[in-house]
Design an enzyme around this catalytic site. Structure first.
Site, PDB file in Angstrom:
ATOM      1  N   ASP A 186      30.897  -4.626 -12.361  1.00 44.15           N
ATOM      2  CA  ASP A 186      29.744  -3.732 -12.457  1.00 44.15           C
ATOM      3  C   ASP A 186      30.282  -2.325 -12.692  1.00 44.15           C
ATOM      4  OD1 ASP A 186      27.758  -5.655 -12.008  1.00 44.15           O
ATOM      5  OD2 ASP A 186      28.054  -5.530  -9.838  1.00 44.15           O
ATOM      6  N   LEU A 187      30.085  -1.786 -13.879  1.00 40.48           N
ATOM      7  CA  LEU A 187      30.680  -0.521 -14.273  1.00 40.48           C
ATOM      8  C   LEU A 187      30.339   0.592 -13.281  1.00 40.48           C
ATOM      9  CD1 LEU A 187      32.291   1.063 -16.409  1.00 40.48           C
ATOM     10  CD2 LEU A 187      30.112   1.485 -17.599  1.00 40.48           C
ATOM     11  N   ASP A 188      31.395   1.232 -12.742  1.00 42.59           N
ATOM     12  CA  ASP A 188      31.257   2.368 -11.822  1.00 42.59           C
ATOM     13  C   ASP A 188      30.449   2.022 -10.571  1.00 42.59           C
ATOM     14  OD1 ASP A 188      32.668   3.873 -13.680  1.00 42.59           O
ATOM     15  OD2 ASP A 188      30.848   4.621 -14.652  1.00 42.59           O
ATOM     16  N   GLU A 189      30.480   0.747 -10.172  1.00 41.67           N
ATOM     17  CA  GLU A 189      29.713   0.328  -9.000  1.00 41.67           C
ATOM     18  C   GLU A 189      30.606  -0.240  -7.903  1.00 41.67           C
ATOM     19  OE1 GLU A 189      26.566   0.637  -8.390  1.00 41.67           O
ATOM     20  OE2 GLU A 189      25.687   1.166 -10.315  1.00 41.67           O
TER      21      GLU A 189
END
Length: 244
Positions: A186-189
């Site tokens: 999950d991008l940047d999560e």
């Protein structure tokens, strides 16, 4: 103690008087099994093997290389990998091998396969994305779960994506920051390790925001790397427990 997950976390740094980690591990194992502990035992003298990755923005890479060469990071930086050639001279000036692995849409799978092979062959303990501006595939993120740290040039979860300082300036924010987090698909999560901020004002433009933010990024990433190699970070679901 984390009441939400009903979990107790503890980190103990001790002198081993039994004459080796193996003897201590043997004595601890039945206790851990009895109480159902999730536990690890690390030799504090061991220097974790670290791989640094960057693209065309070099302030975080430069800062980590300087700290490493100055003896401020308790690790062994094995190599720098980049999808560009820009920082070969900088890296090799510190006596560290530099590997160029170009990537585009046509060869992404092959490039990531070569990257993962290098990580496994070199027994890398930690991958540091020091402004490596490529989105890793879900498969690679899962393979590196818990051992890859990214620096995001924003105080997450706000202002995600490629141009957070421009977004922050457009919104008239009074604080900008940076976030070091574990890499997930999950991008940047990913679970957040460290964050910091700097105060800004209406008279400063995007360039000033970016310059201030770069200083914050360097400090935040360096803290996260040092805490990781000192085994001060424990995963707690989507969050972390950090013993500072």
């Amino acid at each position: 103690s984390d009441a939400a997950s009903d979990t107790f976390f503890m980190r103990v740094h001790l002198a081993d008087e039994l004459g080796g980690g193996g003897a201590l591990r043997e004595k601890l194992a039945p206790v851990a099994q009895q109480f159902g502990f999730d536990w690890k035992l690390h030799d504090a003298a061991y220097r974790p093997r670290v791989l640094l990755m960057a693209s065309k923005t070099g302030h975080c890479l430069n800062d980590l290389l300087f700290r490493y060469s100055s003896g401020l990071i308790h690790a062994e930086v094995v190599a720098v990998i980049s999808n560009h050639e820009d920082f070969r001279a900088l890296t090799e000036a510190h006596g560290i091998p530099y590997h160029w692995l170009p990537v585009d849409h046509s060869n992404r799978a092959e490039q990531e396969k070569a990257l993962l092979a290098f990580i496994e062959e070199q027994a890398i303990d930690l991958v540091v994305l020091a402004r490596y501006m490529q989105v890793l595939s879900p498969g690679l993120c899962r393979a590196l779960r818990g051992r890859a740290i990214n620096i995001h040039h924003s105080f997450l979860p706000s202002f995600k994506g490629a141009h957070p300082y421009a977004q922050a300036h457009a919104r008239g924010v009074k604080l900008i920051g940076a976030t070091a987090h574990f890499v997930t698909d999950d991008l940047d999560e990913g679970p957040i390790i460290e964050q910091d901020v700097s105060r800004v004002g209406h008279a400063q433009g995007v360039k000033e925001f970016t310059a201030i933010g770069r200083d914050v990024e360097c400090v935040v990433l360096a803290r996260a790397v040092e805490w990781f190699v000192q085994h001060r970070i424990l995963l707690n679901g989507d969050r972390t427990v950090v013993f500072r």
